[in-house]
Design an enzyme around this catalytic site. Structure first.
Site, PDB file in Angstrom:
ATOM      1  N   ASP A   1       9.690  -7.075   5.744  1.00 33.78           N
ATOM      2  CA  ASP A   1       9.205  -6.091   6.709  1.00 33.78           C
ATOM      3  C   ASP A   1       9.052  -6.712   8.081  1.00 33.78           C
ATOM      4  O   ASP A   1       9.380  -6.092   9.103  1.00 33.78           O
ATOM      5  CB  ASP A   1       7.882  -5.479   6.240  1.00 33.78           C
ATOM      6  CG  ASP A   1       6.817  -6.522   5.894  1.00 33.78           C
ATOM      7  OD1 ASP A   1       7.159  -7.705   5.697  1.00 33.78           O
ATOM      8  OD2 ASP A   1       5.635  -6.135   5.813  1.00 33.78           O
TER       9      ASP A   1
ATOM     10  N   ASP B   1       1.747  -5.369  13.158  1.00 33.23           N
ATOM     11  CA  ASP B   1       1.889  -4.353  12.116  1.00 33.23           C
ATOM     12  C   ASP B   1       0.561  -4.236  11.361  1.00 33.23           C
ATOM     13  O   ASP B   1       0.117  -5.177  10.711  1.00 33.23           O
ATOM     14  CB  ASP B   1       3.011  -4.746  11.151  1.00 33.23           C
ATOM     15  CG  ASP B   1       3.432  -3.599  10.229  1.00 33.23           C
ATOM     16  OD1 ASP B   1       2.623  -2.667  10.026  1.00 33.23           O
ATOM     17  OD2 ASP B   1       4.562  -3.639   9.712  1.00 33.23           O
TER      18      ASP B   1
ATOM     19  N   THR C   1       0.813  -1.212   0.000  1.00 35.02           N
ATOM     20  CA  THR C   1       0.000   0.000   0.000  1.00 35.02           C
ATOM     21  C   THR C   1       0.846   1.262   0.000  1.00 35.02           C
ATOM     22  O   THR C   1       0.584   2.204  -0.751  1.00 35.02           O
ATOM     23  CB  THR C   1      -0.938   0.008   1.230  1.00 35.02           C
ATOM     24  OG1 THR C   1      -1.727  -1.182   1.232  1.00 35.02           O
ATOM     25  CG2 THR C   1      -1.863   1.217   1.191  1.00 35.02           C
TER      26      THR C   1
END
Length: 250
Positions: free
Chosen positions: A106, A126, A11
């Site tokens: 990530d 997250d 995103t």
């Protein structure tokens, strides 16, 4: 001397300038799905790179084609570009999972950032395109949980249900909605708050351990005061992990 480090997500992209003391001095955000993404990225990256920018740049990425676009621009500027999983990260933490290749960069950066920040058992949540839970016991990454992302779930509901409009999620104090919008907001807000507390409690029960709960990502602001479990919000935990990993570059 400044360093470039960034997190490339489905995103958003976050790129940070890090100073010689390894502190974040400036953050740049890009919408991965922008219609003019390539043009915006090319223009801004060329402006971000300055004479005092270190030749080495480091990224965590779950979007290979976007990473390659960024890499191409930086290489044209005579920089070397590295991705998190190119390093032997066992020097920093251990991994006790079946398929390391399937673990997102990530999530690796989040875990390393959390361990070296808190030196404790951690569950890192997250709130990204997916809502991820990563479990760190001492210095060992033990796995995690992936739940549907809040925004993508909300958008899917409005796309598939004709009478439900596009809704911006926000905190809602009452459980019972008095119209469609408040009912959907209640379902998503309290539903996800309950999901988070329940998964964290199940992780504690399964491991028999206590944890620091660290939350990050776009929707962490929304839930930081509504989750029953005591928590720490740290929106820079991914970049903190990248800073630690960057010290492996020779």
């Amino acid at each position: 001397m400044n360093y470039l480090m960034g997190d490339i997500g489905n995103t958003n992209i976050k790129i940070c300038k890090i100073n010689k003391n390894f502190k974040i001095v400036k953050t740049y955000l890009f919408d991965t799905k922008s219609k003019n993404f390539d043009k915006i990225l090319n223009k801004n990256l060329n402006n971000i790179i300055q004479k005092d920018t270190n030749k080495n740049a480091l990224f965590s990425s779950v979007v290979p084609n976007v990473y390659n676009k960024i890499k191409k621009i930086l290489i044209k500027n005579k920089m070397k570009v590295f991705e998190v999983k190119k390093f032997n990260l066992k020097k920093l933490i251990n991994f006790k999972i079946k398929k390391y290749s399937q673990l997102g960069s990530d999530r690796i950066a989040n875990s390393i950032g959390a361990f070296y920040k808190f030196k404790s058992n951690c569950v890192i949540i997250d709130f990204g395109t997916a809502t991820t839970f990563d479990v760190l016991i001492k210095k060992t990454y033990r796995g995690g949980v992936i739940a549907p992302g809040i925004k993508i779930s909300l958008n899917t509901l409005s796309d598939k249900a004709t009478l439900i409009p596009k809704i911006n999620l926000k905190k809602i104090s009452k459980i019972i909605g008095v119209d469609t919008i408040s009912a959907v907001r209640s379902g998503f807000f309290w539903g996800y708050a309950g999901l988070i507390d329940n998964i964290v409690n199940l992780i504690k029960k399964e491991t028999g351990k206590s944890f620091k709960l660290v939350i990050t990502g776009g929707f962490s602001n929304l839930f930081k005061n509504s989750i029953k479990t005591k928590l720490i919000q740290n929106k820079e935990i991914t970049i903190k992990g990248l800073i630690k990993i960057s010290k492996l570059i020779k």
